[in-house]
Design a protein around this motif. Structure first.
Motif, short mmCIF file in Angstrom:
data_model
loop_
_atom_site.label_atom_id
_atom_site.label_comp_id
_atom_site.label_asym_id
_atom_site.label_seq_id
_atom_site.Cartn_x
_atom_site.Cartn_y
_atom_site.Cartn_z
N LEU A 166 0.84 -1.20 0.00
CA LEU A 166 0.00 0.00 0.00
C LEU A 166 0.88 1.25 0.00
CD1 LEU A 166 -2.59 1.68 0.34
CD2 LEU A 166 -2.46 1.21 2.81
N ARG A 167 1.89 1.28 0.84
CA ARG A 167 2.75 2.45 0.91
C ARG A 167 3.48 2.68 -0.42
NH1 ARG A 167 3.98 4.88 5.36
NH2 ARG A 167 6.11 5.31 4.62
N ARG A 168 3.91 1.61 -1.05
CA ARG A 168 4.58 1.76 -2.35
C ARG A 168 3.63 2.37 -3.39
NH1 ARG A 168 4.24 -0.75 -6.88
NH2 ARG A 168 2.98 -2.46 -6.04
N ARG A 169 2.39 1.88 -3.41
CA ARG A 169 1.43 2.38 -4.38
C ARG A 169 1.10 3.85 -4.11
NH1 ARG A 169 -1.71 -1.86 -7.13
NH2 ARG A 169 -0.86 -3.89 -6.54
N LEU A 170 0.99 4.20 -2.84
CA LEU A 170 0.74 5.60 -2.51
C LEU A 170 1.91 6.48 -2.96
CD1 LEU A 170 -0.75 5.17 1.09
CD2 LEU A 170 -1.99 5.97 -0.93
N ALA A 171 3.13 6.02 -2.71
CA ALA A 171 4.31 6.79 -3.09
C ALA A 171 4.42 6.94 -4.61
CB ALA A 171 5.57 6.14 -2.54
N ASP A 172 3.92 5.93 -5.35
CA ASP A 172 4.03 5.94 -6.80
C ASP A 172 2.78 6.51 -7.49
OD1 ASP A 172 6.51 4.81 -6.57
OD2 ASP A 172 5.86 2.76 -7.03
N THR A 173 1.87 7.11 -6.73
CA THR A 173 0.64 7.64 -7.33
C THR A 173 0.98 8.61 -8.46
OG1 THR A 173 -0.58 7.44 -5.24
CG2 THR A 173 -1.48 8.93 -6.91
N ARG A 174 0.35 8.42 -9.60
CA ARG A 174 0.50 9.34 -10.72
C ARG A 174 -0.74 10.23 -10.76
NH1 ARG A 174 1.16 7.51 -16.98
NH2 ARG A 174 -0.99 6.86 -16.61
N PHE A 175 -0.60 11.44 -10.28
CA PHE A 175 -1.73 12.36 -10.23
C PHE A 175 -1.94 13.00 -11.61
CE2 PHE A 175 -0.28 12.24 -5.81
CZ PHE A 175 -1.48 12.04 -5.15
N PRO A 176 -3.18 13.21 -12.01
CA PRO A 176 -3.43 13.86 -13.30
C PRO A 176 -3.18 15.37 -13.22
CG PRO A 176 -5.51 13.46 -12.17
CD PRO A 176 -4.43 12.82 -11.32
N THR A 208 -13.90 14.93 -6.75
CA THR A 208 -12.91 15.03 -5.68
C THR A 208 -11.80 15.99 -6.05
OG1 THR A 208 -13.37 12.79 -4.90
CG2 THR A 208 -11.23 13.72 -4.34
N SER A 209 -11.51 16.90 -5.16
CA SER A 209 -10.48 17.91 -5.39
C SER A 209 -9.10 17.27 -5.53
CB SER A 209 -10.46 18.90 -4.21
OG SER A 209 -9.28 19.67 -4.21
N GLY A 210 -8.43 17.53 -6.64
CA GLY A 210 -7.08 17.03 -6.83
C GLY A 210 -6.10 17.59 -5.83
N GLU A 211 -6.30 18.86 -5.48
CA GLU A 211 -5.42 19.49 -4.50
C GLU A 211 -5.56 18.79 -3.14
OE1 GLU A 211 -6.90 22.90 -7.20
OE2 GLU A 211 -7.59 20.95 -6.50
N TYR A 212 -6.81 18.56 -2.73
CA TYR A 212 -7.04 17.90 -1.45
C TYR A 212 -6.52 16.46 -1.50
CZ TYR A 212 -9.26 15.39 2.30
OH TYR A 212 -9.47 14.56 3.39
N LEU A 213 -6.75 15.77 -2.61
CA LEU A 213 -6.32 14.37 -2.70
C LEU A 213 -4.81 14.25 -2.55
CD1 LEU A 213 -7.31 11.48 -3.17
CD2 LEU A 213 -6.87 11.81 -5.61
N ARG A 214 -4.04 15.18 -3.13
CA ARG A 214 -2.59 15.16 -2.96
C ARG A 214 -2.21 15.30 -1.48
NH1 ARG A 214 0.82 16.15 -7.46
NH2 ARG A 214 -0.31 16.39 -9.42
N GLU A 215 -2.87 16.20 -0.79
CA GLU A 215 -2.59 16.40 0.63
C GLU A 215 -2.94 15.16 1.44
OE1 GLU A 215 -4.93 19.77 1.59
OE2 GLU A 215 -3.87 21.13 0.23
N LEU A 216 -4.08 14.55 1.11
CA LEU A 216 -4.51 13.37 1.85
C LEU A 216 -3.58 12.19 1.61
CD1 LEU A 216 -6.81 12.29 3.68
CD2 LEU A 216 -7.90 11.41 1.60
N VAL A 217 -3.17 11.98 0.37
CA VAL A 217 -2.26 10.88 0.06
C VAL A 217 -0.92 11.10 0.77
CG1 VAL A 217 -0.90 9.83 -1.79
CG2 VAL A 217 -3.36 10.18 -2.08
N ALA A 218 -0.45 12.33 0.83
CA ALA A 218 0.81 12.61 1.53
C ALA A 218 0.70 12.25 3.01
CB ALA A 218 1.19 14.08 1.36
N TYR A 219 -0.43 12.58 3.64
CA TYR A 219 -0.63 12.22 5.05
C TYR A 219 -0.79 10.71 5.20
CZ TYR A 219 -2.71 11.75 9.65
OH TYR A 219 -2.96 11.36 10.95
#
Length: 378
Positions: A18-28, A40-51
């Motif tokens: 799970l951590r690997r997939r989160l780290a490798d997320t390719r955001f549009p 879903t807000s892309g800006e918020y999703l980036r922040e949430l994935v980082a946390y």
């Protein structure tokens, strides 16, 4: 009885994956969307994935979940045996009544984790106490397997309550899928269901005759909601396997898809508060991720649609019912609730939304207790 204790034990390699997939997320690369207007807000999703990657502690949350008494039991359904997972918080009170609480999508029975102790062991000895049973619906974490239509699921829950747990008569509560399945259970087993406590009363199909002005306004609102917010429901009702592989392959994609609905009940797009808090939200995503059930849970919509979803409903359940309407939930008017149910209690709640038991647990508990008092002795 076949019920056996259950503990969550996610292997370390699955957590690492799970951590690997989160780290490798390719955001549009997309337009700004802080207000969730495009989903879903892309800006918020980036922040949430980082946390999720660097601040969230699954091992801590797993330990907290394992403090909740959980079991699995094999029950017999129309299509064969099903291994049901369920929470079972037994009260020490001799006068406690069984209370079956049903979750919806996109959550799990842990939507009730903040109310279990208060319902089972009230501080006030005059308050009613409950043995709380909260099952994981077929197709959802942690029951898994294929989703089942509401009629079959109601039959499985009857087997769980009466055959496995020995509760011949019990209260039923819920919202979302909990409303659909709870109403079906009350139709099938009116002698077993002593009361039905809901947070919505299903939705108009447009085929009902003689709607009042308030009901017409409600039906129009529901129609607009589905046209502007209900894309997930249309996909899941018609072609759920379009999104199934993406939900099973990308944790960020799973979160984005589920957040689309969670946001519709949030105050000023505060999706974390609407679900309790940030860790609660991520724990919910983790349960879907580790059990690989986001796709099978989505199939529940297809099963309901294939069984005639949208057709004129059968007769209203005869058991006494109460509806608690939370302000950020669909505002079912009293007339509509009376059409759908044998309504004995209708309450406009002061705050809260779709996940009220997480967001405003004290309010939820107080209203359950009040309804239980109304049906006592009936």
């Amino acid at each position: 009885m076949t019920a056996t204790p259950f503990r969550l034990e996610i292997p370390a390699d699955e957590v690492a994956d799970l951590r690997r997939r989160l780290a490798d997320t390719r955001f549009p690369t997309v337009a700004a969307n802080r207000d969730f207007a495009r989903g879903t807000s892309g800006e918020y999703l980036r922040e949430l994935v980082a946390y999720w990657l660097d601040g969230y502690d699954w091992s801590r949350e797993q330990a907290r979940l394992n403090e909740i008494p959980q079991f699995v039991a094999e029950v017999t359904g129309a299509e064969g045996p099903v291994r049901l997972h369920f929470v079972h918080r037994v009260s020490t009170r001799q006068d406690a009544r069984p209370l079956l609480l049903l979750h919806g999508w996109p959550d799990t029975p842990f939507r009730y984790r903040r109310v279990l102790d208060a319902l089972a062991e009230p501080e006030d000895p005059a308050a009613p106490a409950f043995h709380v049973i909260a099952p994981s619906l077929p197709g959802f974490p942690l029951t898994g397997g294929p989703a089942r239509p509401p009629k079959e699921t109601a039959g499985l829950l009857t087997e769980l309550m009466r055959t496995e747990l020995g509760y011949e008569r019990f209260l039923v509560g819920g919202g979302d899928w909990g409303t659909v399945i709870g109403m079906e259970l009350a139709r099938q087993q009116p002698e077993a269901v002593s009361g039905l406590f809901l947070t919505n009363a299903d939705y108009p199909t447009g085929q009902e005759p003689d709607l009042s002005e308030a009901e017409q306004e409600y039906a129009a609102w529901i129609g607009r909601w589905f046209m502007t917010q209900g894309a997930y429901a249309m996909v899941q009702s018609t072609k759920p396997q379009i999104v199934g592989p993406a939900l099973s392959d990308s944790p960020a994609g799973l979160a984005a898809f589920q957040l689309g609905l969670i946001d519709t009940g949030a105050d000023d797009h505060d999706v974390e508060a609407a679900f309790g808090d940030r860790d609660e939200l991520l724990t919910n995503f983790c349960l879907y991720w580790f059990s690989n059930t986001a796709a099978s849970a989505a199939d529940a919509y297809y099963e309901a649609a294939a069984g005639g979803w949208g057709a004129p409903p059968p007769a209203a359940p005869t058991v006494p019912a109460g509806v608690a309407v939370f302000p950020r939930e669909a505002q079912s008017p009293r007339e509509w609730c009376e059409r759908q149910l044998n309504l004995i209690r209708y309450t406009k709640m002061p705050r809260g939304g779709h996940f009220a038991a997480l967001e405003v647990p004290d309010d939820f508990v107080a209203e359950v207790r009040a309804f239980a008092g109304d049906v006592a002795g009936r």
